[in-house]
Motif scaffolding. Structure first.
Motif, PDB file in Angstrom:
ATOM      1  N   SER A 174       0.824  -1.205   0.000  1.00 52.90           N
ATOM      2  CA  SER A 174       0.000   0.000   0.000  1.00 52.90           C
ATOM      3  C   SER A 174       0.858   1.255   0.000  1.00 52.90           C
ATOM      4  N   ALA A 206      -5.563   0.435  -2.217  1.00 56.11           N
ATOM      5  CA  ALA A 206      -5.724   1.170  -0.956  1.00 56.11           C
ATOM      6  C   ALA A 206      -4.689   2.280  -0.845  1.00 56.11           C
ATOM      7  N   ALA A 210      -5.381   6.293  -0.878  1.00 51.44           N
ATOM      8  CA  ALA A 210      -4.954   7.092   0.268  1.00 51.44           C
ATOM      9  C   ALA A 210      -4.223   8.346  -0.188  1.00 51.44           C
ATOM     10  N   ALA A 256      -1.768   7.247   6.184  1.00 48.60           N
ATOM     11  CA  ALA A 256      -3.109   6.716   5.920  1.00 48.60           C
ATOM     12  C   ALA A 256      -3.017   5.424   5.110  1.00 48.60           C
ATOM     13  N   THR A 260      -4.710   1.817   5.841  1.00 49.19           N
ATOM     14  CA  THR A 260      -5.753   1.245   4.986  1.00 49.19           C
ATOM     15  C   THR A 260      -5.287  -0.011   4.256  1.00 49.19           C
ATOM     16  N   ILE A 263      -5.934  -2.996   6.444  1.00 54.19           N
ATOM     17  CA  ILE A 263      -7.395  -3.100   6.593  1.00 54.19           C
ATOM     18  C   ILE A 263      -7.984  -3.757   5.352  1.00 54.19           C
ATOM     19  N   SER A 264      -7.448  -3.380   4.190  1.00 55.70           N
ATOM     20  CA  SER A 264      -7.898  -3.975   2.937  1.00 55.70           C
ATOM     21  C   SER A 264      -7.615  -5.474   2.894  1.00 55.70           C
ATOM     22  N   LEU A 307     -15.039   2.292   2.598  1.00 56.11           N
ATOM     23  CA  LEU A 307     -14.158   2.708   3.683  1.00 56.11           C
ATOM     24  C   LEU A 307     -12.702   2.841   3.235  1.00 56.11           C
ATOM     25  N   VAL A 308     -12.197   1.822   2.552  1.00 52.65           N
ATOM     26  CA  VAL A 308     -10.775   1.785   2.175  1.00 52.65           C
ATOM     27  C   VAL A 308     -10.443   2.781   1.073  1.00 52.65           C
ATOM     28  N   CYS A 309     -11.335   2.937   0.129  1.00 48.67           N
ATOM     29  CA  CYS A 309     -11.044   3.807  -1.016  1.00 48.67           C
ATOM     30  C   CYS A 309     -11.413   5.271  -0.796  1.00 48.67           C
ATOM     31  N   LEU A 312     -11.848   6.292   4.889  1.00 50.91           N
ATOM     32  CA  LEU A 312     -10.660   6.240   5.742  1.00 50.91           C
ATOM     33  C   LEU A 312      -9.500   7.087   5.225  1.00 50.91           C
ATOM     34  N   PRO A 313      -9.212   7.075   3.918  1.00 50.03           N
ATOM     35  CA  PRO A 313      -8.146   7.962   3.436  1.00 50.03           C
ATOM     36  C   PRO A 313      -8.408   9.429   3.758  1.00 50.03           C
TER      37      PRO A 313
END
Length: 339
Positions: A174, A206, A210, A256, A260, A263-264, A307-309, A312-313
């Motif tokens: 990432s 991800a 971010a 970030a 992420t 998490i991904s 959330l990931v794309c 959250l970023p």
């Protein structure tokens, strides 16, 4: 040596790192977007709607991949006339024998040789195409299979490592691919060249998201809505000049990405196809790629993608950037771009 250098300058042969690893690699990505990427999107639409026309369009678009790479690179490196047109055959051969990277190398060698002989003889209509096509196809035959094998092995290794160590590799992939996206080189071309898909492709997405969403949000006070769109749906590369001036602005989206990524891989198990892995939210290609790779992903995929794309970023980058603004590492105007 001086005479040869003068000759290369006169013929437009630019043997600099920027020409081959920034301009040409970026052009290769554009060629891929105009053929394989759009073809993949049409294929997904066709599969989901059952409309045969989309599948037909996708087939021809994908078949043009080598030719599109060749034209994009040749045009970007200043080729004209017979050199540009002859490069098409080289791109087709290079892509078939060595994949995108095989086409990339074969085309560059062939067009540079073609430039040197272009309009140097009375029978240019024969000499130039022959030089470009023969040299390019020979290069493709000589190194294409080996390059393809190395790139495939590298991609497979990263994918396997990510499956075995999803947390650690989620962070590494990432962060690295995300930073490559912001640098003036093509993360999309690199991901496709090594065939970075699956779980690793999801981590790469991800990281790219971010960087793009992160910079778009944390620079909103400087760039407003134009900057939000330009970076969030375009490219975080727009911040490269500002990063050179103040490298600390790169910290928030990179941190970030480090969050992420795992998490991904560990929470949502997001996957992507190689052509979408290095694109992030550019034209929403990254999320489209995730959907293509996980057509039966269900609610978990959609929630993970959201959330990931996107969420959250934005949130993580904003938190980190505000901390850095308070301690004086980032100041107002540090992320101003022309948009």
């Amino acid at each position: 040596m001086s005479k040869f250098k003068d000759f290369c300058t006169r013929k437009g042969v630019d043997t600099t790192w920027k020409a081959y690893f920034v301009d040409a690699l970026g052009a290769m990505a554009l060629g891929l977007f105009a053929s394989l990427l759009i073809g993949t999107i049409f294929q997904t639409i066709g599969d989901k709607t059952g409309i045969e026309a989309f599948a037909t369009i996708a087939k021809y678009a994908k078949q043009a991949t080598g030719a599109a790479i060749a034209v994009a690179i040749a045009y970007t490196l200043g080729c004209k006339g017979l050199v540009l047109f002859s490069a098409i055959a080289v791109g087709i051969a290079g892509n078939e024998l060595g994949g995108p990277m095989g086409a990339y190398i074969s085309v560059i060698v062939a067009i540079e040789l073609g430039k040197m002989v272009f309009k140097e003889t009375q029978v240019d209509i024969l000499v130039t195409p022959a030089t470009v096509i023969i040299s390019g196809v020979l290069i493709a035959f000589a190194i294409g299979p080996a390059i393809n094998a190395v790139m495939t092995a590298l991609g497979a290794f990263i994918e396997k490592a990510t499956v075995m160590q999803p947390f650690l590799m989620g962070i590494i992939v990432s962060v690295v691919i995300g930073m490559v996206l912001t640098l003036p080189i093509s993360s999309a071309a690199i991901c496709l060249a090594i065939g970075l898909g699956g779980l690793a492709g999801g981590a790469a997405t991800a990281g790219c998201c971010a960087q793009m969403i992160g910079f778009a949000v944390i620079s909103f006070r400087e760039n407003r809505w134009g900057g939000l769109v330009a970076q969030g749906l375009g490219t975080s590369m727009l911040q490269m000049g500002n990063i050179v001036k103040n490298p600390r602005i790169w910290i928030p989206p990179t941190l970030a990405a480090a969050i992420t990524g795992p998490i991904s891989t560990c929470v949502f198990h997001l996957q992507n196809i190689p052509i979408g892995a290095g694109m992030g939210t550019c034209g929403l290609v990254g999320p489209i790629g995730i959907y293509t790779a996980m057509p039966e992903g269900g609610l978990n995929m959609w929630l993970g993608m959201l959330l990931v794309c996107f969420v959250l970023p934005a949130v993580l980058s904003l938190i980190f950037s505000e901390i850095l603004r308070k301690i004086g590492w980032i100041k107002l105007g540090d992320m101003k771009i022309d948009c």
